[in-house]
Each structure stands twice: as C-alpha cells, then as structure tokens.
Design a protein around this motif. Structure first.
Motif, PDB file in Angstrom:
ATOM      1  N   THR A 103       0.830  -1.214   0.000  1.00  0.00           N
ATOM      2  CA  THR A 103       0.000   0.000   0.000  1.00  0.00           C
ATOM      3  C   THR A 103       0.856   1.251   0.000  1.00  0.00           C
ATOM      4  N   ASN A 104       1.945   1.240   0.766  1.00  0.00           N
ATOM      5  CA  ASN A 104       2.813   2.423   0.888  1.00  0.00           C
ATOM      6  C   ASN A 104       3.528   2.776  -0.407  1.00  0.00           C
ATOM      7  N   ILE A 105       3.664   1.811  -1.312  1.00  0.00           N
ATOM      8  CA  ILE A 105       4.347   2.088  -2.579  1.00  0.00           C
ATOM      9  C   ILE A 105       3.373   2.065  -3.755  1.00  0.00           C
ATOM     10  N   ASP A 106       2.077   1.995  -3.460  1.00  0.00           N
ATOM     11  CA  ASP A 106       1.023   1.941  -4.490  1.00  0.00           C
ATOM     12  C   ASP A 106       1.258   0.807  -5.481  1.00  0.00           C
ATOM     13  N   TYR A 107       1.551  -0.364  -4.968  1.00  0.00           N
ATOM     14  CA  TYR A 107       1.755  -1.507  -5.864  1.00  0.00           C
ATOM     15  C   TYR A 107       0.424  -1.911  -6.478  1.00  0.00           C
ATOM     16  N   ILE A 108       0.395  -2.005  -7.810  1.00  0.00           N
ATOM     17  CA  ILE A 108      -0.812  -2.398  -8.538  1.00  0.00           C
ATOM     18  C   ILE A 108      -0.433  -3.520  -9.500  1.00  0.00           C
ATOM     19  N   ALA A 109      -1.134  -4.635  -9.422  1.00  0.00           N
ATOM     20  CA  ALA A 109      -0.813  -5.809 -10.236  1.00  0.00           C
ATOM     21  C   ALA A 109      -1.690  -5.844 -11.483  1.00  0.00           C
ATOM     22  N   ASP A 110      -1.444  -4.904 -12.405  1.00  0.00           N
ATOM     23  CA  ASP A 110      -2.224  -4.852 -13.645  1.00  0.00           C
ATOM     24  C   ASP A 110      -1.572  -5.647 -14.776  1.00  0.00           C
ATOM     25  N   TYR A 163      -0.608  -9.092 -27.976  1.00  0.00           N
ATOM     26  CA  TYR A 163       0.456  -8.829 -27.014  1.00  0.00           C
ATOM     27  C   TYR A 163       0.903 -10.166 -26.440  1.00  0.00           C
ATOM     28  N   ILE A 164       2.015 -10.137 -25.740  1.00  0.00           N
ATOM     29  CA  ILE A 164       2.384 -11.241 -24.860  1.00  0.00           C
ATOM     30  C   ILE A 164       2.339 -10.691 -23.433  1.00  0.00           C
ATOM     31  N   VAL A 165       1.443 -11.252 -22.633  1.00  0.00           N
ATOM     32  CA  VAL A 165       1.166 -10.720 -21.297  1.00  0.00           C
ATOM     33  C   VAL A 165       1.956 -11.491 -20.247  1.00  0.00           C
ATOM     34  N   ASN A 166       2.545 -10.745 -19.323  1.00  0.00           N
ATOM     35  CA  ASN A 166       3.203 -11.324 -18.152  1.00  0.00           C
ATOM     36  C   ASN A 166       2.295 -11.046 -16.958  1.00  0.00           C
ATOM     37  N   GLN A 167       1.621 -12.088 -16.475  1.00  0.00           N
ATOM     38  CA  GLN A 167       0.616 -11.894 -15.431  1.00  0.00           C
ATOM     39  C   GLN A 167       1.209 -11.591 -14.059  1.00  0.00           C
ATOM     40  N   PHE A 168       2.527 -11.735 -13.890  1.00  0.00           N
ATOM     41  CA  PHE A 168       3.148 -11.533 -12.580  1.00  0.00           C
ATOM     42  C   PHE A 168       3.754 -10.134 -12.405  1.00  0.00           C
ATOM     43  N   LEU A 254      -8.706   7.870 -20.092  1.00  0.00           N
ATOM     44  CA  LEU A 254      -7.569   7.027 -20.441  1.00  0.00           C
ATOM     45  C   LEU A 254      -7.868   5.583 -20.020  1.00  0.00           C
ATOM     46  N   HIS A 255      -7.904   4.689 -20.977  1.00  0.00           N
ATOM     47  CA  HIS A 255      -8.295   3.303 -20.707  1.00  0.00           C
ATOM     48  C   HIS A 255      -7.099   2.365 -20.586  1.00  0.00           C
ATOM     49  N   ILE A 256      -5.897   2.877 -20.791  1.00  0.00           N
ATOM     50  CA  ILE A 256      -4.687   2.047 -20.775  1.00  0.00           C
ATOM     51  C   ILE A 256      -4.262   1.801 -19.331  1.00  0.00           C
ATOM     52  N   LYS A 257      -4.115   0.527 -18.954  1.00  0.00           N
ATOM     53  CA  LYS A 257      -3.703   0.177 -17.595  1.00  0.00           C
ATOM     54  C   LYS A 257      -2.697  -0.964 -17.653  1.00  0.00           C
ATOM     55  N   GLY A 258      -1.543  -0.752 -17.019  1.00  0.00           N
ATOM     56  CA  GLY A 258      -0.522  -1.787 -16.986  1.00  0.00           C
ATOM     57  C   GLY A 258       0.849  -1.207 -17.301  1.00  0.00           C
ATOM     58  N   THR A 259       1.828  -2.103 -17.365  1.00  0.00           N
ATOM     59  CA  THR A 259       3.173  -1.727 -17.798  1.00  0.00           C
ATOM     60  C   THR A 259       3.416  -2.371 -19.152  1.00  0.00           C
ATOM     61  N   PHE A 260       4.065  -1.632 -20.050  1.00  0.00           N
ATOM     62  CA  PHE A 260       4.185  -2.066 -21.438  1.00  0.00           C
ATOM     63  C   PHE A 260       5.637  -1.969 -21.913  1.00  0.00           C
ATOM     64  N   HIS A 261       6.059  -2.996 -22.641  1.00  0.00           N
ATOM     65  CA  HIS A 261       7.397  -3.043 -23.226  1.00  0.00           C
ATOM     66  C   HIS A 261       7.267  -3.065 -24.745  1.00  0.00           C
ATOM     67  N   LEU A 262       8.143  -2.351 -25.422  1.00  0.00           N
ATOM     68  CA  LEU A 262       8.111  -2.264 -26.879  1.00  0.00           C
ATOM     69  C   LEU A 262       9.536  -2.327 -27.415  1.00  0.00           C
ATOM     70  N   ASP A 263       9.724  -2.989 -28.550  1.00  0.00           N
ATOM     71  CA  ASP A 263      11.025  -3.071 -29.198  1.00  0.00           C
ATOM     72  C   ASP A 263      12.092  -3.656 -28.267  1.00  0.00           C
ATOM     73  N   ARG A 264      11.856  -4.905 -27.834  1.00  0.00           N
ATOM     74  CA  ARG A 264      12.790  -5.663 -26.978  1.00  0.00           C
ATOM     75  C   ARG A 264      13.078  -4.964 -25.641  1.00  0.00           C
ATOM     76  N   GLY A 265      12.122  -4.166 -25.205  1.00  0.00           N
ATOM     77  CA  GLY A 265      12.276  -3.491 -23.917  1.00  0.00           C
ATOM     78  C   GLY A 265      13.010  -2.174 -23.973  1.00  0.00           C
ATOM     79  N   TYR A 266      13.467  -1.761 -25.168  1.00  0.00           N
ATOM     80  CA  TYR A 266      14.162  -0.479 -25.263  1.00  0.00           C
ATOM     81  C   TYR A 266      13.211   0.699 -25.105  1.00  0.00           C
ATOM     82  N   TYR A 267      11.897   0.453 -25.268  1.00  0.00           N
ATOM     83  CA  TYR A 267      10.886   1.456 -24.965  1.00  0.00           C
ATOM     84  C   TYR A 267       9.924   0.857 -23.942  1.00  0.00           C
TER      85      TYR A 267
END
Length: 370
Positions: A103-110, A163-168, A254-267
């Motif tokens: 809670t103190n770090i606002d961890y969200i598992a999206d 996409y390829i989703v990482n659920q963790f 804004l409907h986008i929720k989560g963390t996203f990687h693009l171009d082998r993680g360079y973005y």
C-alpha cells in the motif's frame, strides 16, 4: 569549509559505516547494517538534493524481464544464469513489498504487456513459438505459466495483432517508494548528508579516508552504492546508461492500464494518474547515452513523441508536461556486482536497469558482506 565542534561531533566523526548513494541499494544496505549493528554510527552521503541516479527517476516498473528480453539473454548467458537473474528479480520485488508494504508504494498488479511493431514480425513470431518453452523454463520459480498471448484490447495502432502478457508484473509509485524508504531510514537513526559528492577514497587498512567536495572524513568501512556513477569511483566494470523519460498531462478517459514493453524493452510506458509515462530510446544512440549527464536529446525525445502519436495514443490529443533523465548502471553481464574491493571498501552496483526489482536484495547482500 569550517565546521563547528557540534557539527563535527554529531555528523563527521567516529563513523562506523559510510554508504555512498542514497538510492534503493544504499538505503537498504544502511537499514540492514542497523539490524546487524544496533549501536553503530551509520552515515549516508548523497551527491544530489534527492537520490541522483535512477531511484527517484525510474518508470516504476515492478518487472523482471519481457519474453524477448529473456530470449535475448539466453544468447549471452547460460540457462542457469538467466534463471538466477529472473529469480533474483522476483525475490527482490517480494522483498521490496515486504519491507515497505504494498500500500505504501502503491503496488498495482495490472500485468505487463509486450508489444511488437508491424516491422517486428520475425521477433513476434519467434516469441510466440518460444513462449511455451520459456514458460516451462520458468516453472520452477512461478509454478505456473508466466507468459500468455492476448488480443489488442487497448487499441494500439501499427502493432502485431496480439500482445504477450506477463501476469506476474505490476507497477509502483516511485516517489512513494523512496519516501517510505527514507522514512524507514530516519526511524533507524541513520544520518543522510545530501548535496555531498564523493571525489576519492583512500583505504589506509585501518579505515577509509573519504574526500568530498565539501570536506574530508574518516570511516571504518565504506559501501559504494552509486550504480550508474560507479565508474567515477574506479569501478570500470560498470558503465553509465542514460534513460530519457517524458510524461503527458492528464488525459480524459484514459483506458490504458498496466506496464508495457516495446522493441525488446528499449521502450517502455505505463499509466499513472491518468497520464502516460513513456521512456527509452537508448538504442537509437548507445554511445551518446553512455553518460552521467541528466539531460535530454532531440533525437530520442522526438522518437518518443512519434511513438505516442502513431502507436500508443493515436486517437487521443495529448500534451507533454515533464521530461527527465535517470542514470542506470550496466555492463557486459547482467549479474549485479556485490563484492569487497579492498580491506574496508565494498560495493553493490551494476543493476542493469532492474533497480526497482533487485535494489532491495542487492542492498541486503551488500550489508551482509560485513
């Protein structure tokens, strides 16, 4: 700079442990030292007003590696090394949440999402074909499949259909994380001196002489936790790597929720406070980005804005509100360096862009060397 008797007595004398760097690694090592040595005098020296490398400048990704990154690592590391890297990152994230509280770090598992551009067809097909193998490879750590395919639910443009989703994976509020860590440090009676840049260390076998831009002092032991700036203190195995970031003004609906990687993680991008935070582009000019200068370049900033317009927010009007840079520590290998350098000097550096994931664990490992 002359100091009073009180200043010298309280802050600059009879120091048992001095930590250089007040980021995630430095503060975690200081807290661990307090657990091990309850009566020790512990001092942290920080070059900036706030932690000056990446700890307050990162994107707040609670991640341990996209599928393409893991496949790429398997070309340069052994299977055992890659498994250890992922396991350390996952354990580090669990330790971060345990130490500070989700809670103190606002961890969200999206969840975490890897996107592939239209021109990345070969990489996309390779990742899909290898996904089952990598899930089996990671099963000893996660006990179930990590990566799953998912349709383009966020309506990004000019990308492959799934996409390829990482659920963790999840996300945190970087500012709240560092604030919680600083408060915990203060509770542990650990002193921090900001705006104090270390210029040289001399190990005399009995102690270490620390020369800063303001004063010289002596400490029984020194722990280097400067990561991206480590080469300035003689650790040549670590190279600085600048990460440029921008953030939009709030965007309605804004409907986008989560963390996203693009171009082998360079973005990489994410949602935060109805905004899109977007960073990366180091691969456009590796040599220029091998720097400790906290500035931005037109080349990368323009590319970030272009990808916002064409891929991430193609149907939205947006404005950029802030731009900044952080300094990571990278090297030929992704394994962090936690070792004794001399009789009284130790280091915990080269976090490879995974400071949020492994910083807590590296800080603990660094303190446990003593």
């Amino acid at each position: 700079m002359p100091f009073s008797y009180w200043e010298h007595k309280t802050w600059l004398s009879n120091i048992d442990f001095t930590i250089i760097g007040s980021g995630i690694v430095g503060l975690n090592s200081a807290i661990r030292l307090r657990e091990k040595f309850p009566k020790a005098k512990i001092l942290v020296l920080e070059r900036g007003i706030l932690p000056n490398g990446a700890s307050t400048k990162n994107a707040g990704f609670a991640c341990f590696g996209s599928l393409s990154e893991i496949l790429d690592d398997l070309h340069t590391h052994s299977e055992e090394e890659v498994l250890q890297l992922v396991q350390k990152r996952y354990k580090g994230l669990q330790l971060l949440r345990k130490n500070l509280g989700s809670t103190n770090i606002d961890y969200i598992a999206d969840g975490g999402y890897e996107l592939f551009t239209e021109t990345d067809h070969n990489l996309y097909e390779t990742c899909l074909s290898k996904m089952e193998n990598i899930n089996s490879f990671l099963k000893p750590i996660f006990k179930e499949d990590v990566f799953l395919p998912k349709d383009n639910i966020f309506n990004f443009k000019n990308i492959q259909p799934q996409y390829i989703v990482n659920q963790f994976e999840g996300q945190i509020d970087t500012g709240k994380m560092m604030d919680a860590l600083l408060r915990k440090t203060q509770i542990c009676d650990i002193k921090i001196l900001n705006n104090c840049s270390v210029q040289a260390l001399t190990d005399t076998n009995d102690s270490v002489e620390i020369k800063t831009d303001h004063f010289t002092l002596s400490s029984n032991k020194v722990l280097i936790a400067t990561n991206g700036f480590a080469s300035q203190l003689g650790l040549k195995e670590v190279k600085p790597a600048r990460a440029q970031v921008l953030i939009t003004k709030p965007i309605q609906n804004l409907h986008i929720k989560g963390t996203f990687h693009l171009d082998r993680g360079y973005y990489y991008f994410r949602n935060i406070d109805d905004r899109i935070l977007f960073g990366g582009g180091r691969n456009l000019d590796f040599k220029t980005e091998e720097t400790t200068e906290l500035t931005q370049t037109t080349l990368i900033q323009q590319k970030l804005e272009e990808l916002l317009q064409t891929v991430i927010l193609p149907d939205k009007n947006f404005e950029i509100e802030h731009r900044w840079s952080g300094i990571m520590g990278v090297g030929n290998q992704k394994k962090s360096i936690v070792k004794q350098i001399s009789n009284n000097v130790f280091c915990g550096v080269r976090l490879g862009g995974m400071g949020v994931a492994i910083g807590s664990l590296v800080g603990k490992e660094l303190a446990d060397l003593l």
